[in-house]
Motif scaffolding. Structure first.
Motif, PDB file in Angstrom:
ATOM      1  N   GLU A 120      13.946  -5.704 -14.329  1.00 17.29           N
ATOM      2  CA  GLU A 120      14.511  -5.199 -13.242  1.00 17.29           C
ATOM      3  C   GLU A 120      13.520  -4.468 -12.233  1.00 17.29           C
ATOM      4  N   SER A 121      12.490  -3.694 -12.756  1.00 11.70           N
ATOM      5  CA  SER A 121      11.610  -3.032 -11.675  1.00 11.70           C
ATOM      6  C   SER A 121      10.623  -4.109 -11.035  1.00 11.70           C
ATOM      7  N   ARG A 124      12.748  -5.793  -8.239  1.00  8.90           N
ATOM      8  CA  ARG A 124      12.965  -4.806  -7.058  1.00  8.90           C
ATOM      9  C   ARG A 124      11.796  -4.611  -6.353  1.00  8.90           C
ATOM     10  N   LYS A 128      11.206  -6.262  -2.417  1.00  3.34           N
ATOM     11  CA  LYS A 128      10.934  -5.450  -1.253  1.00  3.34           C
ATOM     12  C   LYS A 128       9.701  -5.901  -0.419  1.00  3.34           C
TER      13      LYS A 128
END
Length: 266
Positions: A120-121, A124, A128
């Motif tokens: 998930e990190s 993300r 971005k």
């Protein structure tokens, strides 16, 4: 690595401008074959404060306006300190590509190797980057999960890639030029993959990855098999290439653990 003072960076850029005067023009003659790209070495430039990095990019544009693209390595965690607005500013000042060392998309592999990330990190932060208009190149380390986590590592790394749709994708084979002791202290069940296991992992990765248009390279000297193509149009060709190597119909390179000639590793 350590951070160079801005004054030293400007001094070096002026030396380059003197040696390559065509780069001092925003439109150098196309007949001149010379570098058009700069890589911010030798570490993760995203660790720099926003203002410092923005100033470096501004100096490049000021003294070498003929440069077409600036790129950098980065880890997902070092993108967390950069806002979308900050990354957009960096793109506007010339940062065109970041090589993101995700290494795996499997949470268990990432936990065991103390990567400090999750699927998930990583997703993300890469999203971005892309939202800011910066191209992303994802790097995955084959063999990082050893044989016990090989399948999960392959499938979930493919999941990460599929979720972020990077512009570029590369895979390298994990190597240990300085020995495995530090790595196995946290991963005692680890052993390097055999030739067949490595090829099976690559096959599983390619089968699971789903991207629309991504330049794929797996041709570093650590890789058993040199693979090049555009995913997804070349997906089936690349899979067949790996299967042929598994059957002994194509030659493969020696594993680096056997040749003891590593440059990349943990």
């Amino acid at each position: 690595f350590k951070v160079k003072p801005l004054a030293l960076i400007e001094e070096e850029l002026l030396l380059i401008a003197a040696a390559l005067p065509h780069l001092a023009s925003p439109n150098p003659p196309p007949s001149i074959r010379a570098p058009r790209r700069i890589f911010l070495a030798d570490g993760d430039a995203m660790t720099l404060p926003q203002a410092h990095l923005a100033r470096v990019l501004a100096l490049i544009r000021e003294h070498l306006p003929g440069i077409r693209r600036v790129s950098s390595y980065c880890l997902p965690r070092n993108l967390r300190s950069k806002t979308l607005e900050g990354l957009t500013e960096l793109r506007q000042k010339g940062l065109g590509l970041v090589y993101v060392g995700c290494e795996s998309g499997d949470d268990e592999v990432l936990r065991i190797v103390n990567k400090g990330e999750t699927l998930e990190s990583s997703v993300r932060e890469v999203r971005k980057v892309k939202e800011a208009g910066i191209k992303a190149s994802i790097m995955i380390l084959n063999g990082l999960g050893g044989p016990t986590l090989s399948r999960d590592h392959a499938v979930n790394s493919a999941k990460l890639v599929s979720m972020v749709q990077p512009d570029f994708l590369s895979t390298l084979h994990v190597t240990f030029p300085l020995g495995m002791e530090r790595f196995t202290s946290d991963f005692p069940d680890f052993r390097p993959l055999t030739e067949q296991e490595s090829l099976l992992e690559m096959e599983a990765f390619l089968e699971a990855v789903e991207v629309d248009k991504c330049i794929f390279r797996s041709d570093h000297s650590s890789n058993l098999l040199a693979l090049k193509g555009v995913l997804g149009k070349d997906k089936q060709r690349l899979i067949q290439h790996v299967r042929s190597a598994r059957k002994g119909l194509l030659p493969v390179r020696a594993l680096w653990e056997e040749t003891r000639q590593g440059q990349f590793g943990l």
